[in-house]
Design a protein around this motif. Sequence first.
Motif: not given
Length: 264
Positions: A128-141, A144-155, A205-207
Amino acid sequence: MDNPILKKEQKVRTRSPRLMLLVAGYNLGLTVLLILAFFMIYGAKPEVGMARYQDTLTLYALMGVFQFALLLLIVPTLTASAITGEKERQTFDILMIANKKPGAIIIGKLSASVNMILLLIVSSLPILAIVFSVGGVSIIDIVMYVVVCLLEAVFVGSIGLFFSSISKTTVRATIVSYATVLLLVTGTVLVLGMPCLTNPLITLIALLMEQTGNGGLFAQYMNRAGRCNAFVLEHWVIISVVVQMMMGGILLRFSTRNIDRIKK
């Protein structure tokens, strides 16, 4: 977390060669998908050395969906065998004797599976850092993506644990778990005619659409599929995660009762 079940599961899984194969296979599949997505987005463009901002966001969204789809395939396998596997190995009685609290067993099994998902996500961060290095995506994004993935994994993991607690074989628990996840992902759209708050893929997808500046398109699609409250649309990710966590908690509660019933 001082949970003997969690400690036991972590020791067993870290010593198993299947862990290395799972991580390697997961990242290999993700790398292949990244290459395909990269050529689909940039391959047809004549410009050399140029990357449009919107193209980078599209690549990030595609990789986010690809990774989440892989996680949806892995989580039920990890949790559906949590209880039935102990029964088939004839270690369930020993597990119950050593751990008098059924809730500790459920939490330990679920935590071990979530830790495995966290390991897979962290191992894929360089991709994913390859996408991050190009630009347009922040660390916060990405956080947040990782947190949502973990919460969905719990569900999703709570679904697998529930069916594992009521099934006699791992095969049956796995099949029913996959069928339930498939129903949540596709059935809600086909039956209700629109996504609902219990759909984990729509939450992801909404995220991603919100992070890539396409939140308006998501709202347009939802309004086209059926009337939806404006407040719910604006806070879809948060509300859907809360709803799914509540459902997961109910399933875990029932799983605990099922194990306690077997114990008695």
